[in-house]
Design an enzyme around this catalytic site. Sequence first.
Site, PDB file in Angstrom:
ATOM      1  N   ARG A 106      -7.640  -0.317  -5.845  1.00 36.68           N
ATOM      2  CA  ARG A 106      -6.718  -1.051  -4.976  1.00 36.68           C
ATOM      3  C   ARG A 106      -6.715  -2.521  -5.362  1.00 36.68           C
ATOM      4  NH1 ARG A 106      -2.467  -2.540  -2.296  1.00 36.68           N
ATOM      5  NH2 ARG A 106      -2.828  -3.773  -0.439  1.00 36.68           N
ATOM      6  N   GLN A 157       3.586  -6.963   0.724  1.00 33.33           N
ATOM      7  CA  GLN A 157       3.251  -7.558   2.009  1.00 33.33           C
ATOM      8  C   GLN A 157       4.361  -8.521   2.426  1.00 33.33           C
ATOM      9  OE1 GLN A 157       1.000  -7.081  -0.355  1.00 33.33           O
ATOM     10  NE2 GLN A 157      -0.312  -5.616   0.689  1.00 33.33           N
ATOM     11  N   ASP A 202       7.351  -4.910 -10.722  1.00 37.63           N
ATOM     12  CA  ASP A 202       6.581  -4.572  -9.518  1.00 37.63           C
ATOM     13  C   ASP A 202       6.388  -5.857  -8.731  1.00 37.63           C
ATOM     14  OD1 ASP A 202       4.901  -3.459  -7.608  1.00 37.63           O
ATOM     15  OD2 ASP A 202       3.123  -3.551  -8.884  1.00 37.63           O
ATOM     16  N   THR A 236       0.481   1.688  -8.294  1.00 36.93           N
ATOM     17  CA  THR A 236      -0.052   2.892  -8.936  1.00 36.93           C
ATOM     18  C   THR A 236       1.005   3.514  -9.839  1.00 36.93           C
ATOM     19  OG1 THR A 236      -1.430   3.275  -6.984  1.00 36.93           O
ATOM     20  CG2 THR A 236      -1.214   5.091  -8.547  1.00 36.93           C
ATOM     21  N   GLU A 281       0.804  -1.225   0.000  1.00 38.09           N
ATOM     22  CA  GLU A 281       0.000   0.000   0.000  1.00 38.09           C
ATOM     23  C   GLU A 281       0.837   1.275   0.000  1.00 38.09           C
ATOM     24  OE1 GLU A 281      -3.809  -0.207   2.282  1.00 38.09           O
ATOM     25  OE2 GLU A 281      -2.936  -2.044   3.111  1.00 38.09           O
TER      26      GLU A 281
END
Length: 353
Positions: free
Chosen positions: A176, A202, A198, A51, A46
């Site tokens: 998301r 987590q 990418d 993005t 996050e």
Amino acid sequence: YQRRVRGRMGCGQSQTKESSKINRTIQKDKKQLREEIKLLLLGPGESGKSTIFTQMRVLQEGGLSEEERRMSKNVIITNTLSQIKLLINSAAKLNISLESKNQEIAKKISSVGEELTPEDGEMIKALWEDIGIQETYHHKDKAFQLNDSAAYFFENVDRICSVGYIPTIDDILRARVRTTGIVEARFVVEDFCFRMLDVGGQRCERRKWIHCFEGNAITALIFCVALSEYDQNLREETKQNRMRESLLLFEEICNSHWFKNTPILLFLNKNDLFKEKIKQVDMSQYFEDYTGGSDYAKASEYIRKKFYELNQHPSRVMFCHFTVAISTENIRFVFRAVRETVLQKFLSKALII
């Protein structure tokens, strides 16, 4: 390149030989740029990595096609529905009552499946305007975790639930989607060809990063941090502060032997949210040595220094950019700076910089 080359040229045969040598080197490096440029996106979950990845798709020639935008529809609907359900459930846990006229609506929305109709949109809109839901919303980040984009989707719910809805670029950038494993794509942006990787941020995903490091083929590393999350904890470990987790991860990556000679581009992301939050939430509650109060300049510089102090390689090339990943113009500007950094790495050995 030509302007820089001329600055080193003189007269005579030796200069001609030097010019030919430089031109050969430039051609060789241009080939390497086409074939070898690899940017690795790292950072905790996050932080905005995905993005940034999506922005590269937007910025490349042609951008996103209508078909590609249509493919994001289900994700956006799922985001919208899951977040309003989370608010309803969180209100109940916090003993916050909804307005009587909306209590039945809340029950109906809680049972809605994967599709949203215009009627569902009206119900979500009514719930979002509910006094109890608004009170619950102000408890986010502390009592429960809500996506940053939740309010945006609720405010655009009429359009999202309309017949024939096609997501806009802004919709897609705010969607998301948790990254799992490694996603790699080739981009051509403003005549600059590169590959970008990418990887999931987590904790359970990080063990997969090692496969990206084999052969030390990374041209530059982009490390993303969510500035605005200095007062939030991880989803996967609710007692661990997100900013402290970012610092720990950066220290590990920055000083890893895999990246000893790799330029690092530190993206301090969600700068827009940070500017607003620092006015309301004192960072000294989470970092005792911080004394800048609600001053944005002092707060942002404090965080920048925190990361820079972790670097144990004095000769390392590091650049810091304050970013808003959902802003295409901001990322366009930052990417141009990134391109210069990458070009410098490849061309400095030709002694023309």
